[in-house]
Design a protein around this motif. Sequence first.
Motif, PDB file in Angstrom:
ATOM      1  N   MET A   1       0.834  -1.208   0.000  1.00  0.00           N
ATOM      2  CA  MET A   1       0.000   0.000   0.000  1.00  0.00           C
ATOM      3  C   MET A   1       0.868   1.256   0.000  1.00  0.00           C
ATOM      4  SD  MET A   1      -2.503   1.403   3.028  1.00  0.00           S
ATOM      5  CE  MET A   1      -1.070   1.907   4.022  1.00  0.00           C
ATOM      6  N   ILE A   2       1.842   1.304   0.902  1.00  0.00           N
ATOM      7  CA  ILE A   2       2.697   2.487   0.999  1.00  0.00           C
ATOM      8  C   ILE A   2       3.551   2.652  -0.249  1.00  0.00           C
ATOM      9  CG2 ILE A   2       4.622   3.525   2.258  1.00  0.00           C
ATOM     10  CD1 ILE A   2       3.459   2.302   4.814  1.00  0.00           C
ATOM     11  N   ARG A   3       4.092   1.550  -0.753  1.00  0.00           N
ATOM     12  CA  ARG A   3       4.950   1.647  -1.948  1.00  0.00           C
ATOM     13  C   ARG A   3       4.155   2.159  -3.140  1.00  0.00           C
ATOM     14  NH1 ARG A   3       7.597   3.500  -4.657  1.00  0.00           N
ATOM     15  NH2 ARG A   3       9.298   2.756  -6.009  1.00  0.00           N
ATOM     16  N   LEU A   4       2.926   1.704  -3.281  1.00  0.00           N
ATOM     17  CA  LEU A   4       2.082   2.175  -4.374  1.00  0.00           C
ATOM     18  C   LEU A   4       1.754   3.659  -4.227  1.00  0.00           C
ATOM     19  CD1 LEU A   4       0.351   1.701  -6.880  1.00  0.00           C
ATOM     20  CD2 LEU A   4      -1.482   0.913  -5.363  1.00  0.00           C
ATOM     21  N   ILE A   5       1.410   4.071  -3.027  1.00  0.00           N
ATOM     22  CA  ILE A   5       1.098   5.487  -2.796  1.00  0.00           C
ATOM     23  C   ILE A   5       2.320   6.352  -3.064  1.00  0.00           C
ATOM     24  CG2 ILE A   5       0.502   7.179  -1.006  1.00  0.00           C
ATOM     25  CD1 ILE A   5      -1.404   5.047   0.148  1.00  0.00           C
ATOM     26  N   GLN A   6       3.485   5.908  -2.628  1.00  0.00           N
ATOM     27  CA  GLN A   6       4.718   6.649  -2.943  1.00  0.00           C
ATOM     28  C   GLN A   6       4.835   6.894  -4.442  1.00  0.00           C
ATOM     29  OE1 GLN A   6       7.745   4.033  -1.251  1.00  0.00           O
ATOM     30  NE2 GLN A   6       8.392   5.680   0.126  1.00  0.00           N
ATOM     31  N   SER A   7       4.653   5.846  -5.212  1.00  0.00           N
ATOM     32  CA  SER A   7       4.835   5.923  -6.655  1.00  0.00           C
ATOM     33  C   SER A   7       3.789   6.815  -7.314  1.00  0.00           C
ATOM     34  CB  SER A   7       4.784   4.513  -7.252  1.00  0.00           C
ATOM     35  OG  SER A   7       4.913   4.553  -8.653  1.00  0.00           O
ATOM     36  N   VAL A   8       2.526   6.618  -6.929  1.00  0.00           N
ATOM     37  CA  VAL A   8       1.435   7.378  -7.555  1.00  0.00           C
ATOM     38  C   VAL A   8       1.548   8.862  -7.232  1.00  0.00           C
ATOM     39  CG1 VAL A   8      -1.056   7.734  -7.534  1.00  0.00           C
ATOM     40  CG2 VAL A   8      -0.141   5.416  -7.688  1.00  0.00           C
ATOM     41  N   VAL A   9       1.851   9.185  -5.971  1.00  0.00           N
ATOM     42  CA  VAL A   9       1.946  10.588  -5.564  1.00  0.00           C
ATOM     43  C   VAL A   9       3.172  11.255  -6.190  1.00  0.00           C
ATOM     44  CG1 VAL A   9       2.295  12.129  -3.600  1.00  0.00           C
ATOM     45  CG2 VAL A   9       0.640  10.260  -3.443  1.00  0.00           C
ATOM     46  N   ALA A  10       4.285  10.544  -6.223  1.00  0.00           N
ATOM     47  CA  ALA A  10       5.520  11.127  -6.756  1.00  0.00           C
ATOM     48  C   ALA A  10       5.426  11.425  -8.251  1.00  0.00           C
ATOM     49  CB  ALA A  10       6.693  10.194  -6.494  1.00  0.00           C
ATOM     50  N   SER A  11       4.625  10.656  -8.973  1.00  0.00           N
ATOM     51  CA  SER A  11       4.568  10.814 -10.429  1.00  0.00           C
ATOM     52  C   SER A  11       3.515  11.807 -10.898  1.00  0.00           C
ATOM     53  CB  SER A  11       4.299   9.456 -11.088  1.00  0.00           C
ATOM     54  OG  SER A  11       2.997   8.977 -10.754  1.00  0.00           O
TER      55      SER A  11
END
Length: 231
Positions: free
Chosen positions: A104-114
């Motif tokens: 969950m956290i890894r996905l949110i990191q990626s989506v928010v950063a991009s």
Amino acid sequence: MKTLIVGASGAIGRAVSLAFREDELILHANDGRERLRHLIDDENLSATLLPCDLTDREAVESWVQDMPDVDRMVYVAGHALHGLVVDQSMDELDRLYDVHVRAMIRLIQSVVASKPYNHHLDIVIVSSVWGEVGAAAEVFYSTVKAAQLGFVKAFAREAGPFNVRINAVTPGWIDTPMNDTVEESKQSVLDDIPLGRLGAAKDVANTIRFLCSPDASYMTGTVLRIDGGWQ
């Protein structure tokens, strides 16, 4: 609007997919990918299927790199674990953590950063009432669900200035296959619910739809319990 639903093959994930059926959907599943293909075909959804085993950290890393920009993200993925703490292994805890927290956290990191700075993003995490009050014989599950809520409350403070809203829902006893235990257990729970019925997957989906709507535009870091007054 483009909506990502992680864990879309379960009962709640299916209901959420239908609640956002007017959107361009990106649907995740692992073991339930065939059910998702049937859902897409039967309901004529505009959807892309992106499978991934969320317990495989290398697979998750590749998966998040392929994720397109989205307007909404709903994280429903998860599984229960019953039993006494003294009888359970650290491998079982690791599996729960990987699915409910780390992926969950890894996905949110990626989506928010991009995403572009001025692009709004709504995130809803499906936790559990046990993440708030805890449950005997589901201690590991309660632990990872509580971790989800801690993340939501903290990340809401950090992400708000970047046009990201994140909220959580905590369902109680929802009448799904995951809770399909013996009838005596269901009846015991039902007797304790003030509204007099078990929850439906649609009850959860409708609340998530509200949290992603303009009507909830001033809500972030919020936890909404959906349990009919049970806990």
